[in-house]
Design a protein around this motif. Structure first.
Motif, PDB file in Angstrom:
ATOM      1  N   LEU A   1       0.835  -1.209   0.000  1.00  0.00           N
ATOM      2  CA  LEU A   1       0.000   0.000   0.000  1.00  0.00           C
ATOM      3  C   LEU A   1       0.868   1.257   0.000  1.00  0.00           C
ATOM      4  N   LEU A   2       1.950   1.242   0.759  1.00  0.00           N
ATOM      5  CA  LEU A   2       2.864   2.391   0.767  1.00  0.00           C
ATOM      6  C   LEU A   2       3.499   2.588  -0.610  1.00  0.00           C
ATOM      7  N   GLU A   3       3.845   1.499  -1.244  1.00  0.00           N
ATOM      8  CA  GLU A   3       4.415   1.573  -2.593  1.00  0.00           C
ATOM      9  C   GLU A   3       3.396   2.157  -3.573  1.00  0.00           C
ATOM     10  N   LEU A   4       2.149   1.718  -3.476  1.00  0.00           N
ATOM     11  CA  LEU A   4       1.094   2.247  -4.348  1.00  0.00           C
ATOM     12  C   LEU A   4       0.874   3.738  -4.111  1.00  0.00           C
ATOM     13  N   MET A   5       0.909   4.142  -2.839  1.00  0.00           N
ATOM     14  CA  MET A   5       0.663   5.554  -2.519  1.00  0.00           C
ATOM     15  C   MET A   5       1.775   6.455  -3.057  1.00  0.00           C
ATOM     16  N   GLU A   6       2.962   5.909  -3.241  1.00  0.00           N
ATOM     17  CA  GLU A   6       4.052   6.700  -3.819  1.00  0.00           C
ATOM     18  C   GLU A   6       3.807   6.986  -5.298  1.00  0.00           C
TER      19      GLU A   6
END
Length: 184
Positions: A82-87
């Motif tokens: 999810l953190l990767e997607l938010m980037e």
């Protein structure tokens, strides 16, 4: 003569008030649109990951009894994914255009590039780099200010994330009940 002066002042104040209200509404429209587009893009990206793909989370330390506190969770909804997607998600705002409702004059933001190559109705959609950059900035602001809420909502499958996150939790969309719930 004094009456005319007061009338001009009142008229100027009313005009300024109208401009401020309209500007605030446009700002809210862009924030709401960015939030709704962000949710659409995140949900779509999550749906593209194999649901069987798992990742281990937890502590890799060994407990006194010799066990570890490790658990397997679906990779698509893991915090690291999810953190990767938010980037990356705010870069997708370039694929959105602006549509103005002729009745309410409210702006909504619609994806103008199909993900699967099918034709889309772009008849009343405005393409403007100003819109894309405003959406991207609003998206980045939302991700920065509401990172924990985004992870919380996407960590578990939740029904109607757009309304729950964008309206109830963050108050970015006070008029969300009037926005059609389209599937992009």
């Amino acid at each position: 003569m004094e009456n005319h002066f007061y009338i001009v002042i009142v008229y100027a104040l009313m005009s300024l008030h109208l401009l401020l209200v309209q500007g605030a509404r446009q700002g809210q429209d862009i924030k709401c649109g960015a939030c709704r587009a962000l949710v659409d893009e995140m949900e779509w990206a999550i749906s593209q990951i194999d649901p069987k793909k798992m990742i281990q989370t937890g502590s890799f330390r060994i407990n006194p009894d010799g066990t570890q506190s490790v658990r397997e969770v679906p990779f698509s909804r893991s915090e690291s994914h999810l953190l990767e997607l938010m980037e990356e998600v705010c870069e997708k705002m370039k694929d959105y255009g602006e549509r103005v409702d002729p009745v309410t004059n409210r702006k909504t933001y619609v994806r103008h590039t199909s993900r699967d190559g099918t034709a889309m109705d772009l008849s009343d959609l405005a393409f403007d780099s100003r819109v894309s950059s405003s959406l991207k900035f609003a998206c980045e602001t939302i991700v920065e200010q509401h990172e924990d809420e985004l992870i919380e909502f996407f960590d578990h499958e939740t029904d109607n994330v757009k309304d729950k996150l964008c309206s109830k939790r963050t108050d970015l969309c006070d008029h969300a009940l009037k926005i059609p719930h389209d599937e992009l």
